[in-house]
Design a protein around this motif. Structure first.
Motif, short mmCIF file in Angstrom:
data_model
loop_
_atom_site.label_atom_id
_atom_site.label_comp_id
_atom_site.label_asym_id
_atom_site.label_seq_id
_atom_site.Cartn_x
_atom_site.Cartn_y
_atom_site.Cartn_z
N LYS A 1 -13.19 -7.46 -3.45
CA LYS A 1 -13.85 -8.29 -2.44
C LYS A 1 -13.94 -9.74 -2.91
CE LYS A 1 -17.27 -6.30 -0.50
NZ LYS A 1 -18.61 -5.71 -0.31
N LYS B 1 0.83 -1.20 0.00
CA LYS B 1 0.00 0.00 0.00
C LYS B 1 0.87 1.26 0.00
CE LYS B 1 -3.76 2.16 2.62
NZ LYS B 1 -4.66 2.02 3.81
N VAL C 1 -7.38 -6.75 2.31
CA VAL C 1 -8.02 -5.79 3.23
C VAL C 1 -7.07 -4.64 3.56
CG1 VAL C 1 -8.94 -5.49 5.55
CG2 VAL C 1 -9.61 -7.48 4.20
N THR D 1 -6.43 -2.40 0.08
CA THR D 1 -7.51 -1.57 -0.48
C THR D 1 -8.56 -1.16 0.54
OG1 THR D 1 -8.82 -3.50 -1.12
CG2 THR D 1 -7.20 -2.70 -2.70
N GLY D 2 -8.34 -1.48 1.82
CA GLY D 2 -9.37 -1.22 2.83
C GLY D 2 -9.74 0.23 3.00
N TYR E 1 -12.02 -1.33 -2.67
CA TYR E 1 -12.22 -2.41 -1.71
C TYR E 1 -13.35 -3.32 -2.19
CZ TYR E 1 -13.53 -4.75 2.65
OH TYR E 1 -13.84 -5.69 3.59
N ASP E 2 -14.43 -2.72 -2.68
CA ASP E 2 -15.53 -3.52 -3.23
C ASP E 2 -15.08 -4.27 -4.48
OD1 ASP E 2 -17.26 -2.71 -1.25
OD2 ASP E 2 -18.09 -1.05 -2.41
#
Length: 300
Positions: free
Chosen positions: A254, A130, A240, A243-244, A250-251
């Motif tokens: 998933k 990240k 998670v 991209t949380g 994030y979606d």
């Protein structure tokens, strides 16, 4: 009393029971009983936020999961994750194993360093990538900018496919070393005389690889593929943490494991979440079944 206990433990059968019973009891309490409770929940309309509205509904939770478009979207993503991630892990691990199997200065140090990404906890791995991919101050942007390859910093996870692809990359980075070690162990066990005889018979490097190396790696390779697919299917922490903090992406990343976590602990729907967990468990059982078959085949 002390002598009686000593005599009891001196019996091999009694000693075996004294060792196995505590472990079996722990497995029963912390694994099987929760699994049975979860199976019971899967037949109930049970929302932990409404504990007084528990109702037996049979297979309705399973039917709703199978009719849930979001669930099938997550299945599609994890299939992409498993396909791309599994292929990259296999190719990179094979290439790295072939290199590490050669004689060159510093080989022992390089073998040690190769395993480090796998030793890093998944959460740390996700936060590391990240930071690398950050669009404002990320290390990747800084490196490319210094090399003159980009004129301004880029936001790498610019769309859903890019976010999912970078999530795959974090998994490949973390899991490739483990498969590399598996392949390297097999390569180290191949007798050098086979390659020497093949060279004398006029076989080039490509033919030696095709007719000696690949057949020797076939059994372990099949097991490595199954292990990689299982690991890719169950990946959670890396995605998670990566991209949380970006709700849109994030979606887009998933997976069924993340969706199950949201359904159970986010929405409090323990009944439907338990049903989803068992559906996911069936898929993992199929992969595990193939893994066991491959393992037994290897032993034979």
């Amino acid at each position: 009393m002390k002598n009686r206990v000593s005599r009891w433990l001196n019996n091999e059968q009694h000693l075996a029971y004294s060792i196995l019973i505590p472990g079996c009891a722990l497995v029963l309490v912390f694994a099987y009983l929760p699994a049975i409770q979860s199976l019971r929940f899967s037949f109930l309309r049970y929302n932990i936020k409404m504990p007084g509205a528990v109702k037996f509904i049979g297979l309705e939770n399973y039917q709703k999961i199978l009719a849930d478009a979001v669930f099938w979207q997550t299945v599609g993503r994890v299939i992409y994750f498993m396909t791309v991630g599994g292929l990259l892990v296999m190719l990179l691990a094979l290439g790295m194993a072939l290199v590490l199997n050669q004689e060159f200065p510093g080989r022992a140090l390089l073998r040690t360093l190769v395993i480090l990404p796998w030793a890093i906890p998944p959460v740390v791995n996700g936060f590391l990538w990240k930071w690398i991919l950050n669009g404002d101050y990320g290390a990747l942007n800084g490196l490319l900018y210094q090399l003159g390859l980009i004129q301004e910093y880029q936001f790498w996870m610019a769309n859903a496919l890019a976010a999912l692809s970078f999530a795959v990359m974090t998994f490949v980075w973390r899991y490739t070393p483990f498969i590399t070690i598996l392949f390297l162990g097999v390569l180290q066990s191949i007798p050098g005389e086979l390659y020497e005889q093949a060279t004398v018979d006029g076989a080039g490097a490509l033919r030696r690889f095709w007719y000696i190396t690949l057949p020797m790696l076939s059994n372990v390779g099949a097991i490595a593929i199954i292990l990689t697919l299982i690991a890719a299917f169950t990946v959670f922490d890396d995605i998670v943490t990566l991209t949380g903090s970006y709700p849109t992406f994030y979606d887009a990343t998933k997976t069924p494991m993340i969706y199950n976590y949201e359904m159970t602990f986010g929405m409090g729907r323990f009944g439907r979440g338990s049903a989803m967990a068992y559906l996911i468990g069936l898929l993992l059982f199929a992969l595990t079944f193939f893994y066991i078959r491959m393992s037994l085949k290897k032993e034979d």
